[in-house]
Scaffold this motif. Structure first.
Motif, PDB file in Angstrom:
ATOM      1  N   PHE A 153     -24.157  -0.498   1.413  1.00 43.79           N
ATOM      2  CA  PHE A 153     -24.476   0.491   2.396  1.00 43.79           C
ATOM      3  C   PHE A 153     -23.630   0.691   3.662  1.00 43.79           C
ATOM      4  O   PHE A 153     -22.929   1.789   3.913  1.00 43.79           O
ATOM      5  N   THR A 154     -23.017  -0.678   3.949  1.00 49.72           N
ATOM      6  CA  THR A 154     -22.202  -0.582   5.245  1.00 49.72           C
ATOM      7  C   THR A 154     -20.616   0.048   4.640  1.00 49.72           C
ATOM      8  O   THR A 154     -19.951   0.520   5.216  1.00 49.72           O
ATOM      9  N   TYR A 155     -20.437  -0.519   3.498  1.00 55.08           N
ATOM     10  CA  TYR A 155     -19.307  -0.169   2.769  1.00 55.08           C
ATOM     11  C   TYR A 155     -19.092   1.743   2.763  1.00 55.08           C
ATOM     12  O   TYR A 155     -18.335   2.491   2.895  1.00 55.08           O
ATOM     13  N   ILE A 156     -20.195   2.185   2.335  1.00 57.20           N
ATOM     14  CA  ILE A 156     -20.583   3.580   2.262  1.00 57.20           C
ATOM     15  C   ILE A 156     -20.322   4.332   3.602  1.00 57.20           C
ATOM     16  O   ILE A 156     -19.793   5.319   3.639  1.00 57.20           O
ATOM     17  N   ALA A 157     -20.737   3.487   4.546  1.00 58.62           N
ATOM     18  CA  ALA A 157     -20.716   4.115   5.922  1.00 58.62           C
ATOM     19  C   ALA A 157     -19.276   4.333   6.571  1.00 58.62           C
ATOM     20  O   ALA A 157     -19.072   5.081   7.066  1.00 58.62           O
ATOM     21  N   VAL A 158     -18.352   3.455   6.119  1.00 59.90           N
ATOM     22  CA  VAL A 158     -17.106   3.360   6.334  1.00 59.90           C
ATOM     23  C   VAL A 158     -16.123   4.255   5.477  1.00 59.90           C
ATOM     24  O   VAL A 158     -14.918   4.128   5.692  1.00 59.90           O
ATOM     25  N   LEU A 159     -16.768   4.528   4.166  1.00 56.15           N
ATOM     26  CA  LEU A 159     -15.840   5.273   3.186  1.00 56.15           C
ATOM     27  C   LEU A 159     -15.092   6.470   3.632  1.00 56.15           C
ATOM     28  O   LEU A 159     -14.000   6.552   3.217  1.00 56.15           O
ATOM     29  N   PRO A 160     -15.696   7.116   4.414  1.00 58.12           N
ATOM     30  CA  PRO A 160     -14.941   8.443   4.926  1.00 58.12           C
ATOM     31  C   PRO A 160     -13.723   8.251   5.634  1.00 58.12           C
ATOM     32  O   PRO A 160     -12.637   8.650   5.730  1.00 58.12           O
ATOM     33  N   ILE A 161     -13.935   6.837   6.465  1.00 53.17           N
ATOM     34  CA  ILE A 161     -12.740   6.519   7.286  1.00 53.17           C
ATOM     35  C   ILE A 161     -11.779   6.016   6.442  1.00 53.17           C
ATOM     36  O   ILE A 161     -10.650   6.262   6.259  1.00 53.17           O
ATOM     37  N   ILE A 162     -12.032   5.457   5.340  1.00 51.63           N
ATOM     38  CA  ILE A 162     -10.920   4.916   4.434  1.00 51.63           C
ATOM     39  C   ILE A 162     -10.274   5.958   3.826  1.00 51.63           C
ATOM     40  O   ILE A 162      -9.019   6.019   3.500  1.00 51.63           O
ATOM     41  N   ALA A 163     -11.092   6.755   3.437  1.00 58.24           N
ATOM     42  CA  ALA A 163     -10.449   7.892   2.404  1.00 58.24           C
ATOM     43  C   ALA A 163      -9.812   8.981   3.405  1.00 58.24           C
ATOM     44  O   ALA A 163      -8.626   9.400   2.893  1.00 58.24           O
ATOM     45  N   PHE A 164     -10.148   9.096   4.727  1.00 60.73           N
ATOM     46  CA  PHE A 164      -9.181  10.011   5.440  1.00 60.73           C
ATOM     47  C   PHE A 164      -7.919   9.280   5.825  1.00 60.73           C
ATOM     48  O   PHE A 164      -6.865   9.961   5.891  1.00 60.73           O
ATOM     49  N   THR A 165      -7.976   8.001   6.135  1.00 57.28           N
ATOM     50  CA  THR A 165      -6.549   7.429   6.627  1.00 57.28           C
ATOM     51  C   THR A 165      -5.927   6.946   5.307  1.00 57.28           C
ATOM     52  O   THR A 165      -4.643   6.884   5.598  1.00 57.28           O
ATOM     53  N   SER A 166      -6.292   7.369   4.094  1.00 57.88           N
ATOM     54  CA  SER A 166      -5.364   7.319   2.896  1.00 57.88           C
ATOM     55  C   SER A 166      -4.581   8.288   2.645  1.00 57.88           C
ATOM     56  O   SER A 166      -3.716   8.336   1.726  1.00 57.88           O
ATOM     57  N   ARG A 167      -4.819   9.591   3.570  1.00 52.28           N
ATOM     58  CA  ARG A 167      -4.170  10.759   3.309  1.00 52.28           C
ATOM     59  C   ARG A 167      -2.574  10.684   3.752  1.00 52.28           C
ATOM     60  O   ARG A 167      -1.665  11.655   3.203  1.00 52.28           O
ATOM     61  N   LYS A 168      -2.492   9.832   4.714  1.00 57.24           N
ATOM     62  CA  LYS A 168      -0.853   9.606   5.218  1.00 57.24           C
ATOM     63  C   LYS A 168      -0.727   8.084   5.320  1.00 57.24           C
ATOM     64  O   LYS A 168      -1.384   7.368   5.447  1.00 57.24           O
ATOM     65  N   PRO A 169       0.629   7.592   4.560  1.00 59.26           N
ATOM     66  CA  PRO A 169       0.898   6.288   4.806  1.00 59.26           C
ATOM     67  C   PRO A 169       1.012   5.911   6.328  1.00 59.26           C
ATOM     68  O   PRO A 169       1.428   6.319   7.047  1.00 59.26           O
ATOM     69  N   GLY A 170       0.694   4.380   6.370  1.00 58.24           N
ATOM     70  CA  GLY A 170       0.832   3.733   7.888  1.00 58.24           C
ATOM     71  C   GLY A 170      -0.326   3.983   8.780  1.00 58.24           C
ATOM     72  O   GLY A 170      -0.139   3.485  10.035  1.00 58.24           O
ATOM     73  N   ILE A 171      -1.406   4.597   8.573  1.00 57.21           N
ATOM     74  CA  ILE A 171      -2.334   4.823   9.562  1.00 57.21           C
ATOM     75  C   ILE A 171      -3.659   4.099   9.214  1.00 57.21           C
ATOM     76  O   ILE A 171      -4.548   4.480  10.108  1.00 57.21           O
ATOM     77  N   PHE A 172      -3.855   3.425   8.151  1.00 55.75           N
ATOM     78  CA  PHE A 172      -4.847   2.787   7.917  1.00 55.75           C
ATOM     79  C   PHE A 172      -5.620   1.749   9.042  1.00 55.75           C
ATOM     80  O   PHE A 172      -6.706   1.337   9.080  1.00 55.75           O
ATOM     81  N   MET A 173      -4.363   1.150   9.713  1.00 59.85           N
ATOM     82  CA  MET A 173      -4.852   0.357  10.870  1.00 59.85           C
ATOM     83  C   MET A 173      -5.536   1.112  12.106  1.00 59.85           C
ATOM     84  O   MET A 173      -6.468   0.437  12.628  1.00 59.85           O
ATOM     85  N   GLY A 174      -5.264   2.271  12.123  1.00 56.05           N
ATOM     86  CA  GLY A 174      -6.069   3.071  13.088  1.00 56.05           C
ATOM     87  C   GLY A 174      -7.400   3.314  12.777  1.00 56.05           C
ATOM     88  O   GLY A 174      -8.327   3.210  13.218  1.00 56.05           O
TER      89      GLY A 174
END
Length: 270
Positions: A153-174
């Motif tokens: 469930f914690t993973y599901i909670a942060v899923l939108p953050i992971i998916a959104f930061t995958s739209r562009k390279p180099g922003i996943f640390m944000g």
């Protein structure tokens, strides 16, 4: 899809970020015992047994370590396709970018549950080595179910953050920073309705985790609202992935590659 998931796990063997995740998931149990040992008598748990150890480990994991670790590794798996310049090669096979992202996110979901089991094992080891009492079959089963469920469930909670930061390279640390703030802020939410709707805490409510010791509240969260919050996170993730396309740079490289091939194949004199 199974092929993508299997490939991701094969790739993980070569990445040092997996070691970072294992170290990170070792810390919650150690932190729980250490905090109990150095805290003043007024704030320590009077009967710190295995049940209290599991509860403290789960709380530390869900609010601090899991959001950061899951976002870090999930974002890293996707970002490597950009940094290693392999995305343009992957997209030449009949696999859409959206399907590739879904496969990576599912692989990370399985890994998050495995991390939960790893944390459960470490908690047992730390508790035994520390001489903590109160170990029973009920505590073992409850700790295992809550640890695995809350990990998912914690993973599901942060899923939108992971998916959104995958739209562009180099922003996943944000996204990692956002996830840290997302989890840490959960400690300060007292209102029962907000606790039920806040994604990080929704999993705790669904798994019937007692937050009273950590939030100074005896009122249980609303199960229906928590399930609604988790469902929204899943739907939001699906929507983000569906609307995500490969970076334009990849299309340009593919276009230039096709142009070069046509030029080389063009007969001389024409």
């Amino acid at each position: 899809m199974l092929g993508i998931i299997k490939t991701e796990f094969l790739k993980l063997k070569r990445f040092h970020v997996l070691l970072i995740g294992l170290i990170g998931m070792t810390l919650p149990a150690i932190l729980s015992v250490f905090t109990q040992a150095v805290a003043t008598p007024e704030v320590t748990t009077q009967n710190f047994d295995f049940l209290a150890l599991f509860n403290s480990t789960i709380w530390n994991s869900a609010t601090i370590f899991m959001p950061v670790i899951f976002t870090l590794i999930g974002g890293y798996l996707i970002s490597r396709e950009y940094t290693d310049n392999t995305l343009k090669n992957i997209l030449t096979v009949p696999v859409s970018f959206q399907r590739l992202l879904f496969g990576k996110l599912l692989a990370m979901g399985i890994l998050s549950v495995l991390f939960g089991f790893y944390s459960y094992t470490i908690t047992l080891i730390v508790g035994v080595l520390s001489g903590i009492s109160g170990l029973s079959a009920v505590v073992l089963c409850t700790g295992l179910l809550q640890m695995l469920g809350i990990s998912a469930f914690t993973y599901i909670a942060v899923l939108p953050i992971i998916a959104f930061t995958s739209r562009k390279p180099g922003i996943f640390m944000g996204g990692v920073i956002v996830s840290f703030l997302f989890g840490y802020s959960a400690m300060f939410i007292k209102d029962v309705t907000m606790r039920s709707l806040y994604p990080i805490l929704s999993g705790l409510t669904v798994m019937r985790f007692d937050t009273g010791t950590f939030m100074n509240t005896s009122e249980h969260g609303n199960l229906t609202l928590s399930m609604l919050s988790i469902t929204i996170m899943l739907l939001l993730t699906i929507t983000i992935v569906r609307l995500t396309n490969p970076p334009q740079a990849v299309f340009k490289r593919k276009k230039h590659k096709k142009t070069d091939i046509l030029i080389r194949k063009r007969p001389k004199g024409r």
